[in-house]
Design a protein around this motif. Sequence first.
Motif, mmCIF file in Angstrom:
data_model
loop_
_atom_site.group_PDB
_atom_site.id
_atom_site.type_symbol
_atom_site.label_atom_id
_atom_site.label_comp_id
_atom_site.label_asym_id
_atom_site.label_seq_id
_atom_site.Cartn_x
_atom_site.Cartn_y
_atom_site.Cartn_z
ATOM 1 N N VAL A 29 8.159 5.506 24.472
ATOM 2 C CA VAL A 29 8.984 5.246 23.298
ATOM 3 C C VAL A 29 9.161 3.747 23.094
ATOM 4 N N LEU A 30 9.101 3.305 21.833
ATOM 5 C CA LEU A 30 9.393 1.923 21.448
ATOM 6 C C LEU A 30 10.371 1.954 20.286
ATOM 7 N N ARG A 31 11.414 1.106 20.313
ATOM 8 C CA ARG A 31 12.373 1.030 19.209
ATOM 9 C C ARG A 31 12.902 -0.388 19.078
ATOM 10 N N TRP A 32 12.894 -0.900 17.848
ATOM 11 C CA TRP A 32 13.493 -2.201 17.556
ATOM 12 C C TRP A 32 14.966 -2.035 17.294
ATOM 13 N N SER A 33 15.768 -2.997 17.778
ATOM 14 C CA SER A 33 17.178 -3.088 17.440
ATOM 15 C C SER A 33 17.538 -4.570 17.476
ATOM 16 N N GLY A 48 7.935 -8.167 33.982
ATOM 17 C CA GLY A 48 8.133 -8.990 35.166
ATOM 18 C C GLY A 48 9.358 -8.641 35.996
ATOM 19 N N GLN A 49 10.009 -7.502 35.698
ATOM 20 C CA GLN A 49 11.230 -7.124 36.410
ATOM 21 C C GLN A 49 11.196 -5.647 36.794
ATOM 22 N N PRO A 50 11.898 -5.293 37.870
ATOM 23 C CA PRO A 50 12.057 -3.868 38.155
ATOM 24 C C PRO A 50 12.975 -3.239 37.106
ATOM 25 N N ARG A 51 12.491 -2.199 36.466
ATOM 26 C CA ARG A 51 13.277 -1.465 35.479
ATOM 27 C C ARG A 51 12.887 0.002 35.595
ATOM 28 N N SER A 52 13.871 0.863 35.754
ATOM 29 C CA SER A 52 13.612 2.277 35.934
ATOM 30 C C SER A 52 13.640 3.015 34.603
ATOM 31 N N ARG A 53 12.471 3.148 33.999
ATOM 32 C CA ARG A 53 12.209 3.994 32.831
ATOM 33 C C ARG A 53 12.761 3.516 31.494
ATOM 34 N N VAL A 54 13.581 2.484 31.495
ATOM 35 C CA VAL A 54 14.082 1.951 30.225
ATOM 36 C C VAL A 54 14.283 0.440 30.379
ATOM 37 N N ALA A 55 13.942 -0.298 29.313
ATOM 38 C CA ALA A 55 14.061 -1.756 29.375
ATOM 39 C C ALA A 55 14.234 -2.334 27.984
ATOM 40 N N GLU A 56 14.791 -3.520 27.945
ATOM 41 C CA GLU A 56 14.868 -4.321 26.731
ATOM 42 C C GLU A 56 13.941 -5.508 26.954
ATOM 43 N N LEU A 57 13.014 -5.726 26.016
ATOM 44 C CA LEU A 57 12.031 -6.808 26.160
ATOM 45 C C LEU A 57 12.230 -7.871 25.098
ATOM 46 N N LEU A 67 13.143 -5.420 21.571
ATOM 47 C CA LEU A 67 12.352 -4.196 21.599
ATOM 48 C C LEU A 67 12.803 -3.395 22.813
ATOM 49 N N TYR A 68 13.249 -2.164 22.573
ATOM 50 C CA TYR A 68 13.654 -1.279 23.652
ATOM 51 C C TYR A 68 12.494 -0.341 23.958
ATOM 52 N N VAL A 69 12.270 -0.118 25.251
ATOM 53 C CA VAL A 69 11.106 0.614 25.730
ATOM 54 C C VAL A 69 11.566 1.710 26.689
ATOM 55 N N GLY A 70 10.973 2.895 26.550
ATOM 56 C CA GLY A 70 11.247 3.981 27.478
ATOM 57 C C GLY A 70 9.949 4.580 27.973
#
Length: 178
Positions: free
Chosen positions: A138-142, A157-166, A146-149
């Motif tokens: 999943v990708l969503r702009w807010s 470049g960071q540990p993120r468990s299944r969801v992140a803000e880029l 960009l939010y990613v799932g």
Amino acid sequence: MIVAGEITTIGGHTPNPIAEINLTNGAANTLWNPNANSSVLSIEISGGTLYLAGQFTDDQGQARNRIAALQLSSGNVLSWNPNASNTVNALAVHDGVVYAGGAFNSIGGQLRNRIAAVDSVTATATAWNPNASATVQVLRWSGWSLYVGGDFFTIGGQPRSRVAELSPTTGLATAWNP
């Protein structure tokens, strides 16, 4: 309205797997038939362009590996062709850039692990490269992010468990970490 998925029949029409539907009467526009040869998993509209992502490898007899652009008014496939190496699950369009997430490891002529930014004119991957460790779903702009799932444990470049803000400029994960 444009609908996509694994459509077999809709509004009295048999599209391949994307259709334009009249919101007033529910009838399908039989003259608008892009004809992708497999599933369309995500669509995004930007101006007069409809971007498609999925599992298809052909649209209207033209090779389009899992990502394509169509003229919105006619449904005709455009020359834009980033050629993803595997399934593209999600799209987001922002400021002339098409962000793609999926299971691919190359797109737009560059190595990109499961997430990429592709120029909407040239179809080449930009330098933006968050490098997800597993599939992006999943990708969503807010706002300006960009939010990613997905199934990843590292991204940007960071540990993120299944969801992140880029960051849309650097591709790095922000401090947001739910």
